[in-house]
Each structure stands twice: as C-alpha cells, then as structure tokens.
Design an enzyme around this catalytic site. Structure first.
Site, PDB file in Angstrom:
ATOM      1  N   LYS A  36     -23.834 -39.532   9.363  1.00 43.69           N
ATOM      2  CA  LYS A  36     -22.918 -40.115  10.353  1.00 43.69           C
ATOM      3  C   LYS A  36     -22.459 -41.465   9.817  1.00 43.69           C
ATOM      4  O   LYS A  36     -23.220 -42.168   9.142  1.00 43.69           O
ATOM      5  CB  LYS A  36     -23.699 -40.294  11.655  1.00 43.69           C
ATOM      6  CG  LYS A  36     -22.878 -40.741  12.856  1.00 43.69           C
ATOM      7  CD  LYS A  36     -23.753 -40.701  14.104  1.00 43.69           C
ATOM      8  CE  LYS A  36     -22.933 -40.884  15.364  1.00 43.69           C
ATOM      9  NZ  LYS A  36     -23.759 -40.752  16.578  1.00 43.69           N
ATOM     10  N   SER A  63     -22.000 -37.768  19.945  1.00 43.28           N
ATOM     11  CA  SER A  63     -21.036 -38.401  19.078  1.00 43.28           C
ATOM     12  C   SER A  63     -21.206 -38.034  17.600  1.00 43.28           C
ATOM     13  O   SER A  63     -20.349 -38.371  16.782  1.00 43.28           O
ATOM     14  CB  SER A  63     -21.128 -39.928  19.219  1.00 43.28           C
ATOM     15  OG  SER A  63     -22.431 -40.363  18.972  1.00 43.28           O
ATOM     16  N   SER A 110     -26.595 -37.809  21.567  1.00 42.49           N
ATOM     17  CA  SER A 110     -25.611 -37.610  20.504  1.00 42.49           C
ATOM     18  C   SER A 110     -26.075 -36.870  19.269  1.00 42.49           C
ATOM     19  O   SER A 110     -25.271 -36.676  18.353  1.00 42.49           O
ATOM     20  CB  SER A 110     -25.030 -38.964  20.094  1.00 42.49           C
ATOM     21  OG  SER A 110     -24.262 -39.482  21.157  1.00 42.49           O
TER      22      SER A 110
END
Lengths: 96, 486
Positions: free
Chosen positions: B91, B166, B190
């Site tokens: 990420k 996310s 997330s």
C-alpha cells in the site's frame, strides 16, 4: 442538525482548508447528516465510564537517548527532496 | 534440478498457482531463479494492469536487483529466509526508500522518501522483492479505494466493481497474482474488508504487534499494519517476519513473536467459537449471511464448540469510530502543509497561501474527515463528541473482554455486502461508513482479526471474519486454516 455555510467556513478556516462555494454547500449537507447520525451515542450509558484513548495500556514507554542507526544520510535526504538546496540546506518558505 | 526446458516452462510461470512455501522450495532447489519469479510478477502486471489499476508505482529496476541479490546467495549456498525472492507489493502509505510514496494522494505526488518504514526494512532484511506500490483510498480514508487522486483499482472478479478499501489495490494485487503477498493498513477494516471483497486472506494484527513507524499515520490509536496473502500459511509467514517491538514505535509491545505456523492443527477440538447475534441482523445481504453461516458450521464440524454471544454495544461502533478517527486524522493531516515535501506552490506571497493552495489537493473525503474532526475537537463540542465517543469505545472493548472470558475466538461476517459497483456509494459518505459496521468494533478495541474467503454470492467473494483477543493471532490463524482446508 444542520450546519450552516458559515459554520462550515469557520471549521475550514481552523483546518486550513480552502473550499469552493460548491464544496461549502455539499459539505454542509453531508457533514450535517454525518453529525446527525452521531446522536446515537447519546443512547449509550457512559455514567462513570472512563474514556479509552488507546488500547495498549502502555504508559511512559521510554528509550535511551542514543543514536543507534541513521535512517538516512544527509546526502540521501538532499537527493530525495524536490525543494531547492543551498549549501546542503533544504530551502523552505519562511514560517517564523 | 537442471532441465533444458526450464526456461520455456518458467516463461509461463503463473504466481497464482504458487504458495510462498512452494516458491521457497523451488528457489532452494534451483528449479527457477528469483529473477524469473520477479519477471513472472511483472508479466502478470503487464497482462492485467490495464483492467485492474492495482498500482501507482512499479519498481522493476530495484525489484530485479533485489531478486539478483537473492540468486547470488542461492548460488553461494547461503541460507535464505522463507520470504527471500518472494515478490510483494505495498500500500502506498508505507514509506519505501527511493521509491515514490504518494499515500494515494496528489498532495504527495512525486514524493520519494529517503528512508524505509520498519516493516519494509524487515522485509528487505528477509530478501523479499518489492514489485510496486498499490492504489487505494488516499491516506487510508475510505472503504472502496475510490477516494484517490490516482486510478481506482477494479475487482478481479468484476471490473465494474470496487476492490473494497482502503487497501483495495493491495488486495487486488494478491487476488490477481502479481504479488505473493501485499502490505496493507487496517484502521477500521481496511485490510479485512478488501480481503473479503477480493477473495483473499487479510490479517489485521493486534494494535501494537507490528510497528507503525514510517507508515503515514491516519488515526494513531487505531492504525495497524498487516498483510494480504492467498493462504493463511503465507500470511502467517509474513506476520512472523514483520511483527515485533520497534524502538521507533513505542506503542509496540516487547513480546515474543510466536512461530504462527506451528499452531496449525487439523481440528479445533477444545476451541470455543463465539457467534455474536448483533452481527447477523438487519442490513446483511442474504447471500453473505448464508455463506458465513455455512463456514461457521464447518468450524463446528471439526470440533469447535459454537457459543452464542452478545456484543451489545456493536450498534454504537460506527458512530464512535467516525468521531474518534476524524479527530485523530485532523491532527495527522496537519503535517501536509506543502512546506517540506510534496509538490508546493512557488512564489507565494503569504504562508497562508501555501497552506491553502496545497491542501486543496486532498480528496473530498479527506477534507470531510479533517472537518468532522476539527469540529468535534473544537471548543464547546469536545465533551459531547470526542470524549463521549472514547467512553463508548471503553464499552465496546468491555463487550469483547467479557466475550473472551467465555470463548477463544469470534466468528462473524467481514462485510455486510459483496463488492458493490464503482460509484454506487460515492455520493453518500454515511452509507459508505455504515459498511464498516462489522470491522470497526475490533479496531476500537485494538484486537486482532482476519478475513478468510468462505464462498461466493452472486459470483462475488464472501469473507468470514475471525476476531481474536489481544495477541491472539495464533488462535485466529488456526481457525482460518481450518476454513481454508474445508
């Protein structure tokens, strides 16, 4: 509850955010609905309940004030910046 | 094992067909090289990226160099870690030295950190190979990966649908086979939620198990660093490598990291699994409910005792979280002022101008959360909102403490729905927030949790969430392994 555009602008000013007129209208509506939903918390009985700011229970975690490892050398920091560099110093706008 | 046709065979290597252990064995036995494995990852990216948009930045040059270094060690018969030569993605909230790290936001476009986050450093020490940085909601603000200055990652099972968020791009990378594992962050769900929507394993460790140093902070009392993988064993290998005390993050515990794989058994005899009634009420899609209930029954079939429990303050979780999180966000986002890093306004006459111009680059959702937080912390509102929310947080934690006196782990849905269509919820922030109803409570309490795929509904993945007590990672991994084997 209904946030007024003035309230939205006040909060935006505190948060250093510049909003367009359209954003002010949109956020006034969206934030009002979000904050309205939060009223559900009033149903919870929190008499004599202490707030929980973190889940670890750790307190006063300390370490020796010793440099053990450089995360990055001065050269590496200078190489990565996109700011102007003068005399191996990164130039930023005057703050004070 | 030399084979004259190896080169032809390896050209068709599909990482979707491998586990970390199998790749490790293959590397040690010289069936293929780490460079070939890395090339297979990039080949998959070439084939899928146009449709999936899982990456913001690719790191091909450094990846092949890192893979080459692993090959050199293998050539010299040196001992290598199980994660050596394994391609992974991250990420974009994780700082990666020399590789662009934007946090999914235009406010950091072009930013190249001069240092690695602790987790990245640990993976480098293990010889893992970073292939690239993934798309996802900006600074972690979202549950669909649509709130971004870059591309929206698309669900590998249906390109018109979200990956969840996310950490959507990270889940997508593992699901599509361009990364053997991927790093994500989980503040309110997330990792677990996108894992559910993309049909992969996603692990959210106990708060304080893995260092947060060098990862862009969202909500500092809630953020946890975890991973996605195809299998529970793969995830366990990664967790073992990245967990542990870090002197750069004093919220990490000085507590031994177990060898999580050693806890795997074929049954759950003696294990009590709590099934919370509040997680099976209104709002959950029928197909999701059926798949999750079937998975929970399987836990019972292999010896677990299923125990009905109640977590009565579940209904307050979303409200408490969406006050606490924005409050902490409003403080953490203050550092993005355009002064020290990221693109900046040149030739500004006033300091205020720099702040205001640069901060317009935030996505609307980031601005919304900063504003909710600023409002809730401002004079006259602190007690009614922030303090109240933190007291409710205590009640949520108490529910779990009482439950874990009776059971070892808790099994429930990860998400009330399967992956929804792109754009479906983007104009309704509250609808988006309510989708986190099952993942938020464990986050508020700082517990560990994981998603394990447990079936399909409407041809889209459904995930089972397994929640454990603080530092109960071996318990949830063990239960997850049983579901995987069934």
């Amino acid at each position: 509850m209904k946030l007024t555009p003035q309230q939205v602008l006040h909060v935006a000013k505190l948060a250093k955010l510049k909003l367009s007129e359209e954003e002010v209208r949109l956020f006034a509506d969206q934030l009002s609905r979000v904050l309205d939903y939060m009223k559900i918390l009033n149903e919870a009985d929190t008499e004599d309940v202490k707030p929980m700011f973190q889940s670890t229970g750790l307190q006063n975690e300390m370490r020796e004030d010793l440099v053990k490892r450089d995360l990055a050398s001065a050269d590496e920091v200078i190489e990565c910046t996109n700011r102007d560099v003068e005399n191996r110093q990164i130039v930023v706008p005057r703050v004070i | 094992m030399a084979c004259p046709y190896n080169k032809i065979i390896n050209f068709f290597m599909d990482l979707k067909e491998f586990t970390i252990r199998r790749l490790h064995e293959g590397l040690q036995n010289k069936e293929f090289s780490a460079v070939e494995v890395a090339q297979a990852a990039f080949k998959k990216i070439d084939e899928t990226e146009e449709n999936l948009q899982a990456y913001i930045t690719l790191a091909k040059e450094t990846a092949l160099k890192e893979a080459g270094e692993v090959d050199e060690k293998i050539k010299n018969n040196e001992q290598i870690s199980i994660l050596a030569g394994i391609p992974y993605s991250s990420k974009d909230l994780y700082m990666t030295k020399g590789v662009q790290s934007t946090c999914g936001s235009k406010i950091l476009e072009g930013y190249v950190p001069p240092f690695d986050s602790t987790v990245i450093r640990k993976l480098k020490e293990n010889g893992s190979v970073l292939v690239g940085k993934n798309t996802g909601d900006e600074f972690g603000h979202g549950a669909s990966s649509e709130n971004t200055g870059f591309a929206v990652p698309r669900n590998p099972y249906d390109h018109e649908r979200v990956c969840g968020g996310s950490s959507g791009g990270s889940a997508c990378a593992v699901a599509s086979g361009s990364a053997m594992f991927s790093l994500g962050t989980d503040t309110g769900g997330s990792i677990r939620q996108p894992a559910s929507m993309c049909g992969v394993v996603g692990v959210k460790p106990t708060y304080g198990r893995v260092s947060r140093f060098g990862v862009a902070a969202m909500a500092s009392s809630l953020d946890t660093m975890g991973c996605f993988a195809k299998t529970i064993e793969d995830a366990a290998c990664v967790l073992k490598a990245i967990a542990g005390k870090d002197e750069y993050d004093l919220t990490t515990f000085d507590r031994e990291v177990p060898d999580y794989i050693s806890f795997f058994k074929d049954d759950l005899k003696g294990v009590k699994v709590g099934v919370p009634k509040e997680y099976f009420g209104e709002g959950i899609e029928e197909g999701v409910k059926l798949a999750v209930e079937a998975a929970i029954k399987k836990l019972g079939d292999v010896g677990a005792e299923l125990v009905d429990i109640s977590l009565p303050h579940t209904k307050y979780g979303v409200a408490a979280y969406y006050i606490i999180c924005p409050c902490e966000v409003s403080a953490n986002m203050a550092k993005y002022d355009g002064l020290r890093y990221g693109p900046t306004l040149k030739d500004a006459k006033e300091l205020e101008e720099i702040y205001l111009e640069n901060r317009t680059k935030f996505h609307a959702e980031v601005k919304r959360r900063i504003m909710v937080g600023t409002y809730a912390l401002s004079s006259g509102y602190y007690d009614a909102y922030y303090l109240k929310a933190q007291k409710v947080r205590t009640l949520v934690k108490r529910d779990f403490d009482e439950a874990f006196e009776k059971v070892d782990v808790i099994a429930c849905p990860t998400s009330p729905t399967v992956a929804f269509k792109i754009g479906e919820k983007s104009n309704d922030p509250l609808a988006m927030y309510l989708g986190d109803v099952f993942t938020i409570p464990a986050s508020l309490a700082g517990l560990c949790g994981l998603n394990v795929p447990c079936g399909f509904s409407e041809n889209l993945p459904v995930g089972l969430q397994i929640i454990g007590p603080q530092f109960g990672e071996e318990k949830i991994l063990q239960a997850g392994k049983v579901i995987e084997n069934s």
